[in-house]
Design a protein around this motif. Structure first.
Motif, PDB file in Angstrom:
ATOM      1  N   VAL A 120       0.867  -1.189   0.000  1.00  0.00           N
ATOM      2  CA  VAL A 120       0.000   0.000   0.000  1.00  0.00           C
ATOM      3  C   VAL A 120       0.900   1.235   0.000  1.00  0.00           C
ATOM      4  O   VAL A 120       1.763   1.395   0.870  1.00  0.00           O
ATOM      5  N   THR A 121       0.750   2.095  -0.984  1.00  0.00           N
ATOM      6  CA  THR A 121       1.578   3.297  -1.093  1.00  0.00           C
ATOM      7  C   THR A 121       0.715   4.544  -0.942  1.00  0.00           C
ATOM      8  O   THR A 121      -0.499   4.521  -1.203  1.00  0.00           O
ATOM      9  N   ASP A 122       1.339   5.618  -0.492  1.00  0.00           N
ATOM     10  CA  ASP A 122       0.611   6.873  -0.323  1.00  0.00           C
ATOM     11  C   ASP A 122       0.349   7.518  -1.684  1.00  0.00           C
ATOM     12  O   ASP A 122       1.169   7.423  -2.598  1.00  0.00           O
ATOM     13  N   GLY A 123      -0.773   8.183  -1.818  1.00  0.00           N
ATOM     14  CA  GLY A 123      -1.072   8.912  -3.042  1.00  0.00           C
ATOM     15  C   GLY A 123      -1.614   8.006  -4.125  1.00  0.00           C
ATOM     16  O   GLY A 123      -1.649   6.781  -3.994  1.00  0.00           O
ATOM     17  N   PRO A 124      -2.055   8.601  -5.215  1.00  0.00           N
ATOM     18  CA  PRO A 124      -2.626   7.802  -6.317  1.00  0.00           C
ATOM     19  C   PRO A 124      -1.559   6.988  -7.029  1.00  0.00           C
ATOM     20  O   PRO A 124      -0.405   7.410  -7.142  1.00  0.00           O
ATOM     21  N   LYS A 125      -1.947   5.800  -7.486  1.00  0.00           N
ATOM     22  CA  LYS A 125      -1.016   4.954  -8.246  1.00  0.00           C
ATOM     23  C   LYS A 125      -0.888   5.505  -9.663  1.00  0.00           C
ATOM     24  O   LYS A 125      -1.880   5.738 -10.344  1.00  0.00           O
ATOM     25  N   ARG A 126       0.346   5.693 -10.081  1.00  0.00           N
ATOM     26  CA  ARG A 126       0.577   6.229 -11.429  1.00  0.00           C
ATOM     27  C   ARG A 126       0.628   5.122 -12.476  1.00  0.00           C
ATOM     28  O   ARG A 126       0.368   5.358 -13.639  1.00  0.00           O
ATOM     29  N   HIS A 127       1.014   3.923 -12.043  1.00  0.00           N
ATOM     30  CA  HIS A 127       1.178   2.839 -12.994  1.00  0.00           C
ATOM     31  C   HIS A 127       0.465   1.586 -12.497  1.00  0.00           C
ATOM     32  O   HIS A 127       0.295   1.377 -11.295  1.00  0.00           O
ATOM     33  N   HIS A 128       0.071   0.764 -13.432  1.00  0.00           N
ATOM     34  CA  HIS A 128      -0.544  -0.523 -13.090  1.00  0.00           C
ATOM     35  C   HIS A 128       0.403  -1.681 -13.359  1.00  0.00           C
ATOM     36  O   HIS A 128       0.078  -2.828 -13.069  1.00  0.00           O
ATOM     37  N   PHE A 129       1.576  -1.415 -13.922  1.00  0.00           N
ATOM     38  CA  PHE A 129       2.548  -2.466 -14.236  1.00  0.00           C
ATOM     39  C   PHE A 129       3.944  -2.019 -13.811  1.00  0.00           C
ATOM     40  O   PHE A 129       4.213  -0.813 -13.646  1.00  0.00           O
ATOM     41  N   CYS A 130       4.810  -2.987 -13.655  1.00  0.00           N
ATOM     42  CA  CYS A 130       6.229  -2.724 -13.454  1.00  0.00           C
ATOM     43  C   CYS A 130       7.010  -3.735 -14.291  1.00  0.00           C
ATOM     44  O   CYS A 130       6.454  -4.739 -14.757  1.00  0.00           O
ATOM     45  N   ARG A 155       9.810  -8.863 -18.473  1.00  0.00           N
ATOM     46  CA  ARG A 155       8.460  -8.564 -18.956  1.00  0.00           C
ATOM     47  C   ARG A 155       7.726  -7.680 -17.956  1.00  0.00           C
ATOM     48  O   ARG A 155       8.141  -7.522 -16.804  1.00  0.00           O
ATOM     49  N   LEU A 156       6.603  -7.132 -18.420  1.00  0.00           N
ATOM     50  CA  LEU A 156       5.764  -6.312 -17.564  1.00  0.00           C
ATOM     51  C   LEU A 156       4.866  -7.211 -16.715  1.00  0.00           C
ATOM     52  O   LEU A 156       4.288  -8.182 -17.212  1.00  0.00           O
ATOM     53  N   VAL A 157       4.759  -6.867 -15.438  1.00  0.00           N
ATOM     54  CA  VAL A 157       3.953  -7.654 -14.501  1.00  0.00           C
ATOM     55  C   VAL A 157       2.959  -6.718 -13.831  1.00  0.00           C
ATOM     56  O   VAL A 157       3.303  -5.598 -13.432  1.00  0.00           O
ATOM     57  N   SER A 158       1.730  -7.165 -13.710  1.00  0.00           N
ATOM     58  CA  SER A 158       0.667  -6.353 -13.122  1.00  0.00           C
ATOM     59  C   SER A 158       0.928  -6.078 -11.648  1.00  0.00           C
ATOM     60  O   SER A 158       1.447  -6.931 -10.916  1.00  0.00           O
ATOM     61  N   LEU A 159       0.568  -4.887 -11.223  1.00  0.00           N
ATOM     62  CA  LEU A 159       0.656  -4.525  -9.808  1.00  0.00           C
ATOM     63  C   LEU A 159      -0.660  -4.808  -9.086  1.00  0.00           C
ATOM     64  O   LEU A 159      -0.832  -4.412  -7.930  1.00  0.00           O
ATOM     65  N   GLN A 160      -1.578  -5.467  -9.748  1.00  0.00           N
ATOM     66  CA  GLN A 160      -2.872  -5.805  -9.150  1.00  0.00           C
ATOM     67  C   GLN A 160      -2.919  -7.300  -8.855  1.00  0.00           C
ATOM     68  O   GLN A 160      -2.553  -8.123  -9.690  1.00  0.00           O
ATOM     69  N   GLY A 161      -3.363  -7.654  -7.662  1.00  0.00           N
ATOM     70  CA  GLY A 161      -3.574  -9.056  -7.318  1.00  0.00           C
ATOM     71  C   GLY A 161      -2.286  -9.789  -6.984  1.00  0.00           C
ATOM     72  O   GLY A 161      -1.215  -9.194  -6.799  1.00  0.00           O
ATOM     73  N   SER A 162      -2.396 -11.107  -6.892  1.00  0.00           N
ATOM     74  CA  SER A 162      -1.251 -11.962  -6.568  1.00  0.00           C
ATOM     75  C   SER A 162      -1.367 -13.257  -7.355  1.00  0.00           C
ATOM     76  O   SER A 162      -2.411 -13.562  -7.926  1.00  0.00           O
TER      77      SER A 162
END
Length: 373
Positions: A120-130, A155-162
């Motif tokens: 959990v990070t402060d502020g709005p998420k700028r990206h959905h992938f890393c 490769r790009l991996v989603s920052l949503q879910g596990s």
């Protein structure tokens, strides 16, 4: 006094070997050869749960008895799983591959990492992938130096879910199996979309020490040991093993008569398939074999009388042989034999000597049907 002398003689003379015990030991040794082993692996020292991936793979490849559902599902005939040995380092992983035989051909190697829920990070998420990159470590003491590491996958991996992420690392594993000393492990990095560092990284993977065993980092190796379709050379048991032919002669006359009657009845029955149970617990292998607990190998029994019908699935050679035998056109020609004419493979899921979980497929282990040959 006589009892003391007998006791001393018993202590001085080696025990006479038990023929039945020697026969069993030799039989189990030959069975191990069928499974490509010299000795059975020791059972794990403590209860160990096999990786769910390996259990699911076994259930996909085989039925409950271990019989292969489809021979084209599995790449090669061996799948090995290895757990991380780095003792909890967050983004570095090491897998010991000493149990891989020199004759095994490396087909595919996969790094399986369990992606945890993002921080959990402060502020709005700028990206959905890393961007996640996997490197082969070449110089452990200075990984950031030129030539200190080699990129294997990114490769790009989603920052949503596990869930599980799988990366191909075949090139590195082939290097390690050719030169064991070159195995310096793997390094995983997490960066932003433009390659910028993220501190702290919003994405983490489960480690070998801090998380449940079902989420531990794992290397999965698909190989082929070259045994596909190969048959062991035919060899007899030791000359001093108990001759089976002598046993019925020691039976009482009525029992001998019943045996002869049973054998005569078997000769009259047509060639067909009969059950043949192989129980790994009875053999003493249940400690290291995970699945199946046993299987039905089946065997073929019965006569191949003239004329051979299509239901006996005869070859042209067997048909000619049955005619020659029936017409007595040549001395010493017997009737065709009832043998397996279709064989299926089975799969074993087991712990090896290093307590790694292995899935191995063995050809020609189950009689699928019988015919006259």
């Amino acid at each position: 006094m006589l009892g003391t002398v007998l006791l001393l003689l018993a202590l001085a003379e080696p025990a006479f070997p038990n023929p039945a015990s020697a026969w069993r030991a030799e039989a189990l040794k030959r069975l191990l050869e069928v499974f490509g082993m010299e000795d059975p692996p020791p059972p794990p020292a403590h209860f160990k749960q096999p990786p769910q991936y390996m259990v699911d793979l076994f259930n996909t490849v085989a039925n409950a008895d271990g019989v292969t559902k489809n021979p084209d599902i599995l790449e090669g005939n061996t799948v090995r799983s290895f757990l991380d040995k780095t003792h909890g380092e967050k983004m570095r992983f090491l897998f010991v591959l000493s149990s891989v035989a020199k004759n095994e051909k490396i087909l595919t190697a996969e790094l399986h990492l369990f992606r945890l829920w993002p921080r959990v990070t402060d502020g709005p998420k700028r990206h959905h992938f890393c961007q996640v990159s996997v490197y082969q470590v070449l110089e452990r003491s200075d990984q950031d130096a030129p030539g200190g590491k080699k990129l294997l996958a990114a490769r790009l991996v989603s920052l949503q879910g596990s869930g599980w992420e799988v990366f191909a690392i075949t090139e590195a594993v082939r290097d390690w199996t050719e030169d064991e000393s070159s195995n310096q492990g793997l390094l995983v990095t997490v960066q932003g979309l433009g390659g910028s560092p993220l501190d702290p990284p919003p994405l983490q993977f489960a480690s070998s020490q801090d998380h449940h065993e079902s989420k531990k980092p794992m290397l999965v190796l698909f190989t082929d040991d070259g045994r596909r379709g190969a048959s062991l050379p035919v060899a007899g048991f030791p000359a001093d093993s108990p001759p089976q032919a002598a046993l019925p002669a020691e039976l009482p006359a009525p029992r001998q008569a019943r045996l002869r009657s049973t054998r005569s009845l078997e000769r009259l029955q047509p060639c067909q398939r009969h059950p043949l149970s192989v129980d790994f617990e009875e053999i003493g292998w249940s400690g290291w074999i995970i699945s199946p607990r046993g299987y039905n190998a089946y065997h073929c029994k019965g006569s191949c009388p003239f004329p051979l019908g299509e239901n006996m699935r005869p070859t042209n050679h067997a048909t000619v042989q049955s005619i020659i035998n029936a017409l007595k056109l040549s001395e010493g020609v017997s009737s065709p034999c009832c043998v397996p004419d279709k064989l299926y493979s089975i799969n074993l899921l087991y712990f090896d000597d290093d307590e790694n979980v292995v899935l191995k497929q063995y050809d020609e282990m189950v009689a699928g049907s019988c015919g006259c040959r």
